[in-house]
Design a protein around this motif. Sequence first.
Motif, short mmCIF file in Angstrom:
data_model
loop_
_atom_site.label_atom_id
_atom_site.label_comp_id
_atom_site.label_asym_id
_atom_site.label_seq_id
_atom_site.Cartn_x
_atom_site.Cartn_y
_atom_site.Cartn_z
N ASN A 14 57.18 43.24 28.96
CA ASN A 14 56.66 43.44 27.61
C ASN A 14 56.15 42.15 26.97
OD1 ASN A 14 59.50 42.86 27.77
ND2 ASN A 14 59.62 43.08 25.56
N ARG A 15 56.54 40.99 27.52
CA ARG A 15 56.06 39.74 26.92
C ARG A 15 56.15 38.62 27.95
NH1 ARG A 15 60.67 36.78 24.55
NH2 ARG A 15 62.55 38.03 24.85
N LEU A 17 55.84 35.88 30.76
CA LEU A 17 55.33 35.88 32.13
C LEU A 17 55.20 37.30 32.69
CD1 LEU A 17 54.51 33.83 34.32
CD2 LEU A 17 56.85 33.99 35.19
N ARG A 38 63.23 46.61 28.14
CA ARG A 38 64.39 47.23 27.48
C ARG A 38 63.91 48.22 26.44
NH1 ARG A 38 68.48 42.13 26.76
NH2 ARG A 38 66.62 41.02 26.08
N ASP A 54 66.92 48.18 31.27
CA ASP A 54 67.74 46.99 31.04
C ASP A 54 68.32 46.62 32.40
OD1 ASP A 54 69.88 45.22 30.58
OD2 ASP A 54 70.22 46.02 28.58
N VAL A 55 67.97 45.46 32.92
CA VAL A 55 68.35 45.12 34.30
C VAL A 55 69.86 44.93 34.47
CG1 VAL A 55 66.11 44.05 34.79
CG2 VAL A 55 68.03 42.60 34.06
N ASN A 77 61.25 39.70 37.33
CA ASN A 77 60.80 38.68 36.38
C ASN A 77 61.75 38.50 35.20
OD1 ASN A 77 58.62 37.11 34.73
ND2 ASN A 77 59.17 38.88 33.46
N TYR A 144 72.33 28.12 33.15
CA TYR A 144 71.04 28.70 33.60
C TYR A 144 70.70 28.20 34.99
CZ TYR A 144 65.97 29.66 33.64
OH TYR A 144 64.69 30.07 33.98
N ILE A 177 57.14 26.96 31.33
CA ILE A 177 55.99 27.83 31.16
C ILE A 177 55.86 28.14 29.66
CG2 ILE A 177 54.94 30.04 31.86
CD1 ILE A 177 57.05 30.05 34.20
N THR A 179 55.94 30.21 27.17
CA THR A 179 56.37 31.53 26.70
C THR A 179 57.46 31.33 25.63
OG1 THR A 179 58.19 31.67 28.27
CG2 THR A 179 56.04 32.51 29.04
N1 LIG Z 1 59.46 29.97 30.43
C1 LIG Z 1 59.82 29.05 31.33
O1 LIG Z 1 59.74 27.84 31.08
C2 LIG Z 1 60.28 29.49 32.72
C3 LIG Z 1 60.24 28.54 33.75
C4 LIG Z 1 60.64 28.92 35.03
C5 LIG Z 1 61.07 30.21 35.25
N2 LIG Z 1 61.10 31.11 34.22
C6 LIG Z 1 61.57 32.47 34.52
O2 LIG Z 1 60.46 33.34 34.35
C7 LIG Z 1 60.93 34.64 34.00
C8 LIG Z 1 60.19 35.13 32.78
O3 LIG Z 1 60.52 34.29 31.69
P1 LIG Z 1 59.60 34.12 30.38
O4 LIG Z 1 59.28 32.69 30.28
O5 LIG Z 1 58.54 35.14 30.36
O6 LIG Z 1 60.72 34.44 29.28
P2 LIG Z 1 60.63 35.22 27.90
O7 LIG Z 1 59.33 34.97 27.26
O8 LIG Z 1 61.88 34.87 27.16
O9 LIG Z 1 60.69 36.76 28.36
C9 LIG Z 1 61.84 37.23 29.01
C10 LIG Z 1 61.61 38.67 29.39
O10 LIG Z 1 62.78 39.15 30.07
C11 LIG Z 1 63.21 40.33 29.41
N3 LIG Z 1 64.66 40.55 29.54
C12 LIG Z 1 65.66 39.71 29.17
N4 LIG Z 1 66.86 40.31 29.42
C13 LIG Z 1 66.57 41.53 29.95
C14 LIG Z 1 67.36 42.60 30.42
N5 LIG Z 1 68.71 42.57 30.38
N6 LIG Z 1 66.73 43.70 30.92
C15 LIG Z 1 65.38 43.76 30.96
N7 LIG Z 1 64.57 42.80 30.50
C16 LIG Z 1 65.17 41.68 30.01
C17 LIG Z 1 62.80 40.15 27.97
O11 LIG Z 1 62.82 41.40 27.31
P3 LIG Z 1 63.10 41.54 25.71
O12 LIG Z 1 61.76 41.43 25.03
O13 LIG Z 1 63.74 42.89 25.57
O14 LIG Z 1 64.04 40.42 25.33
C18 LIG Z 1 61.39 39.59 28.18
O15 LIG Z 1 60.50 40.61 28.53
C19 LIG Z 1 62.44 34.49 33.82
O16 LIG Z 1 63.12 34.91 34.99
C20 LIG Z 1 62.63 33.01 33.60
O17 LIG Z 1 63.94 32.58 33.94
C21 LIG Z 1 60.70 30.78 32.98
#
Ligand SMILES: NC(=O)c1ccc[n+]([C@@H]2O[C@H](COP(=O)([O-])OP(=O)(O)OC[C@H]3O[C@@H](n4cnc5c(N)ncnc54)[C@H](OP(=O)(O)O)[C@@H]3O)[C@@H](O)[C@H]2O)c1
Length: 235
Positions: A14-15, A17, A38, A54-55, A77, A144, A177, A179
Amino acid sequence: MKIKGSIALITGANRGLGAAFARGLLAAGAAKVYAAARNPSTVTVPGVVPVQLDVTQPDQVAALARELKDVTLLVNNAGIFEPGPTLMPASVDALRRQFETNVVGPLRLVQAFAPVVAANGGGAVVNMLSVLSWLTLANVSGAYSASKAAAWALSNAVRQELAAQQTEVLSVHAAFIDTDMARGVPGQKLAPEEVVEQALAALEAGRREVLVDPTTRHVHAGLVAEPPVYVGTGA
Ligand SMILES: NC(=O)c1ccc[n+]([C@@H]2O[C@H](COP(=O)([O-])OP(=O)(O)OC[C@H]3O[C@@H](n4cnc5c(N)ncnc54)[C@H](OP(=O)(O)O)[C@@H]3O)[C@@H](O)[C@H]2O)c1
């Protein structure tokens, strides 16, 4: 694997990555993209099929695997990042929450969808990992980093177990990233589209791991330095 014609399920689509993965997969020719969230009413990417997940809820994972019988590509993801020091008592609960979302949830998804992708010819799993699978930012990322290190180990484990059914497993490691997750982090960040572009190119090329950016490649190279990069600079 070939992305053209694939049928993908992306968690947390939904948002951030996850939404970029949805756009990227459709642009690369995926036949269908299930965008799991979710709250599926928050999915805004045009052309996807929103689904609720919800994972951390095993019943929801199992029900979705019974429902989506045509999936050929699973993108693990969804993730959470709860920054803070590891020595405070409250960090144990934070550690558990991050393991449930970042480690146990993705493993349950692989378990549930392995028979589905096998029935559809093998397919692939993409696991979204991090440079913090190999590095800890002092007072910030202990829990983390532990979760992403465990997720990396499991990604390597399931790759070997799924080889027999011709299911490929790709680990994607990236630094910060741009986000919501990295909103408070100063400095340069990767565009989500850049991460997706590299992940999809690696998937098409049949690679098992992709290190998206120079920071991640530098840290990876530092694993065998003396002293290794992960021991940190503390006393
Ligand atoms: N951003 C970075 O700097 C970075 C760097 C390396 C790796 N990553 C990894 O990349 C992936 C995506 O992260 P992002 O940066 O896109 O983060 P984000 O903007 O915070 O988005 C996180 C996403 O995960 C969902 N989520 C969280 N808990 C969940 C659950 N229990 N069930 C289903 N969905 C859930 C959130 O849904 P809701 O909208 O419902 O909260 C949202 O869609 C993650 O695995 C993160 O660890 C991120």
